[in-house]
Write an enzyme that holds these catalytic residues in place. Structure first.
Site, short mmCIF file in Angstrom:
data_model
loop_
_atom_site.label_atom_id
_atom_site.label_comp_id
_atom_site.label_asym_id
_atom_site.label_seq_id
_atom_site.Cartn_x
_atom_site.Cartn_y
_atom_site.Cartn_z
N ALA A 11 0.84 -1.21 0.00
CA ALA A 11 0.00 0.00 0.00
C ALA A 11 0.87 1.25 0.00
O ALA A 11 0.57 2.25 0.66
CB ALA A 11 -0.93 -0.01 1.21
N TRP A 14 2.70 3.36 -5.28
CA TRP A 14 2.29 2.70 -6.51
C TRP A 14 1.10 1.77 -6.29
O TRP A 14 0.16 1.74 -7.09
CB TRP A 14 3.48 1.98 -7.14
N LYS A 82 9.85 -2.79 -9.50
CA LYS A 82 10.96 -2.57 -10.44
C LYS A 82 12.29 -2.76 -9.70
O LYS A 82 12.86 -1.79 -9.19
CB LYS A 82 10.87 -1.15 -11.03
N LYS A 165 16.29 1.23 -15.85
CA LYS A 165 16.28 2.70 -16.03
C LYS A 165 16.47 3.42 -14.70
O LYS A 165 16.86 4.60 -14.69
CB LYS A 165 15.04 3.18 -16.76
N ASN A 230 14.59 8.01 -7.77
CA ASN A 230 15.93 7.66 -8.23
C ASN A 230 16.67 8.88 -8.76
O ASN A 230 17.85 9.10 -8.46
CB ASN A 230 15.84 6.56 -9.28
N1 LIG Z 1 5.91 5.20 -7.09
C1 LIG Z 1 5.99 5.08 -8.39
O1 LIG Z 1 5.85 6.07 -9.11
C2 LIG Z 1 6.21 3.76 -9.02
C3 LIG Z 1 6.81 2.71 -8.33
N2 LIG Z 1 7.07 1.52 -8.94
C4 LIG Z 1 7.69 0.42 -8.24
O2 LIG Z 1 6.76 -0.14 -7.31
C5 LIG Z 1 7.45 -0.61 -6.15
C6 LIG Z 1 6.86 0.06 -4.93
O3 LIG Z 1 7.08 1.45 -5.07
P1 LIG Z 1 6.34 2.52 -4.18
O4 LIG Z 1 4.93 2.12 -3.94
O5 LIG Z 1 6.59 3.81 -4.78
O6 LIG Z 1 7.18 2.38 -2.83
P2 LIG Z 1 6.75 2.75 -1.37
O7 LIG Z 1 8.00 2.84 -0.60
O8 LIG Z 1 5.79 3.89 -1.37
O9 LIG Z 1 5.93 1.45 -0.89
C7 LIG Z 1 6.52 0.18 -0.80
C8 LIG Z 1 5.53 -0.81 -0.24
O10 LIG Z 1 6.21 -2.07 -0.08
C9 LIG Z 1 5.97 -2.55 1.24
N3 LIG Z 1 7.08 -3.37 1.70
C10 LIG Z 1 8.40 -3.06 1.70
N4 LIG Z 1 9.10 -4.06 2.25
C11 LIG Z 1 8.21 -5.02 2.60
C12 LIG Z 1 8.31 -6.29 3.23
N5 LIG Z 1 9.50 -6.76 3.61
N6 LIG Z 1 7.18 -6.99 3.42
C13 LIG Z 1 6.00 -6.51 3.04
N7 LIG Z 1 5.82 -5.32 2.45
C14 LIG Z 1 6.92 -4.59 2.24
C15 LIG Z 1 5.83 -1.28 2.07
O11 LIG Z 1 5.17 -1.55 3.30
C16 LIG Z 1 4.99 -0.42 1.14
O12 LIG Z 1 3.62 -0.76 1.23
C17 LIG Z 1 8.93 -0.30 -6.38
O13 LIG Z 1 9.56 -1.45 -6.88
C18 LIG Z 1 8.91 0.82 -7.43
O14 LIG Z 1 10.07 0.82 -8.22
C19 LIG Z 1 6.69 1.31 -10.23
C20 LIG Z 1 6.09 2.30 -10.96
C21 LIG Z 1 5.80 3.60 -10.39
O1 LIG Z 2 9.18 3.87 -11.98
C1 LIG Z 2 8.83 5.01 -11.86
C2 LIG Z 2 8.24 5.78 -12.98
O2 LIG Z 2 7.92 4.95 -14.04
C3 LIG Z 2 9.00 5.71 -10.56
O3 LIG Z 2 10.30 6.16 -10.49
P1 LIG Z 2 11.00 6.33 -9.05
O4 LIG Z 2 10.91 4.99 -8.39
O5 LIG Z 2 12.37 6.77 -9.38
O6 LIG Z 2 10.21 7.37 -8.30
#
Ligand SMILES: NC(=O)C1=CN([C@@H]2O[C@H](COP(=O)(O)OP(=O)(O)OC[C@H]3O[C@@H](n4cnc5c(N)ncnc54)[C@H](O)[C@@H]3O)[C@@H](O)[C@H]2O)C=CC1
Ligand SMILES: O=C(CO)COP(=O)(O)O
Length: 307
Positions: A11, A14, A82, A165, A230
């Site tokens: 949660a 993303w 990612k 990337k 990043n």
């Molecule tokens: N935020 C963005 O714009 C985008 C993010 N992503 C990818 O999606 C993934 C998540 O990114 P965000 O949501 O932005 O990160 P975030 O830091 O906001 O959320 C990460 C989520 O993973 C959970 N988590 C982390 N370690 C855990 C564990 N050991 N056990 C259970 N849950 C765990 C956290 O509790 C949190 O809900 C990353 O790999 C990121 O590269 C992909 C596209 C867009």
């Molecule tokens: O993957 C992403 C955009 O496509 C989000 O990039 P960051 O994880 O660097 O914020």
């Protein structure tokens, strides 16, 4: 279309953005976080789609937790993480597929800065799977007038585009932080794409995939936006902060930091030339300054553009 029951694990920024997209399309979405209210078992009950938007560091652990609960044999797994697993160098989709060998796995990746998607700004993404029917179902679930979803038959290529990337986005942040200009940025991003393709091919990905939304598209979005975590890592390090200082204030996960380490190991093992990744790694380790990283790249042996 028929309404689908979707379990979204993670949660963070993303996971929530994807949950909102599916909810807006009328699907029944249950969101799970390790610190949240509902149990994993409750969230997984009758899920037709299980989407993981967990940071890389949690994927293996959560996949193994999910294995202890009953799932319908037709449940589709979607991975939106990612990153690369530090212990095995497996991609998230490979981890889910290994844990659930009889289920379809779909990779969702593209130029998708979550803050823009939360504002309903127009965006496009890719859903890739060897199981076309599964990819098409996921495409229907998330498509909307502000979110255009394409299918693709090369999951590893789509996944690696989004993962690799992040390293280039750190380098692009450094480039902008040092005010190196538009020519330098264009050179960096283009050579970054060449490096991504070289690595991706060693993993069995199609070159063409890297010229699409999940490759070049995500590279452009992430290397040019201060919304990217990043990019922020590189930009702030170029302004003199240490990695520890940057990460302390960073909202959410910057996967490129760990990916860089894992990738360098993979590249050395397979004798792949990865000059940008190498300099980003040394910078993150505190071995060199941003200016020294630039010099190392500019003073490499001269060579043909393609070889
Ligand atoms: N935020 C963005 O714009 C985008 C993010 N992503 C990818 O999606 C993934 C998540 O990114 P965000 O949501 O932005 O990160 P975030 O830091 O906001 O959320 C990460 C989520 O993973 C959970 N988590 C982390 N370690 C855990 C564990 N050991 N056990 C259970 N849950 C765990 C956290 O509790 C949190 O809900 C990353 O790999 C990121 O590269 C992909 C596209 C867009
Ligand atoms: O993957 C992403 C955009 O496509 C989000 O990039 P960051 O994880 O660097 O914020």
């Amino acid at each position: 279309m028929q309404k689908t029951t979707i379990a979204i694990l993670g949660a963070g920024a993303w996971g929530v953005a994807l949950a909102n997209l599916a909810t807006a399309n009328g699907h029944q979405v249950r969101l799970w976080s390790r610190r949240g209210g509902q149990t994993l078992q409750t969230v997984l009950q009758n899920a037709q789609i299980l989407l993981s938007a967990i940071s890389m560091q949690g994927v293996r652990e959560v996949a193994s937790q999910v294995q202890s609960f009953p799932l319908s044999p037709t449940t589709i797994f979607v991975t939106a993480t990612k990153g690369l697993d530090p212990q095995t160098t497996l991609t998230p989709s490979q981890i889910w597929q290994t844990a659930f060998p009889h289920h379809p796995v779909v990779v969702l990746s593209g130029p998708n800065l979550s803050k823009e998607i939360e504002q309903s700004l127009p965006a496009a993404t890719v859903v890739a799977s060897q199981n076309q029917a599964a990819a098409e179902l996921v495409q229907m679930v998330f498509s909307s007038p502000c979110f255009r979803v394409y299918t693709n038959p090369d999951p590893i290529g789509v996944e690696l585009g989004g993962t690799l990337k992040n390293i280039m986005a750190i380098a692009a942040g450094v480039c902008d932080g040092l005010h190196l200009g538009t020519n330098a940025k264009a050179a960096l991003v283009t050579r970054g794409l060449t490096e991504i393709i070289r690595i991706g091919r060693s993993w069995g990905a199609n070159t063409e995939t890297f010229y699409g939304l999940s490759g070049l598209g995500d590279l452009l979005a992430t290397c040019n936006s201060p919304l990217s975590r990043n990019y922020q890592v590189g930009y702030q390090m170029a302004s003199g902060k240490t990695l520890t200082e940057v990460l302390a204030d960073l909202p959410g996960t910057a996967e490129g930091v760990n990916t860089c380490r894992v990738l360098l190991r993979h590249a050395q093992h397979h004798s792949i030339t990865v000059p940008i990744t190498e300099q980003v790694y040394r910078l993150l380790q505190g071995e060199i300054t941003p200016r020294q990283a630039l010099e190392e790249l500019m003073l490499r042996d001269i060579k043909p553009e393609y070889n």
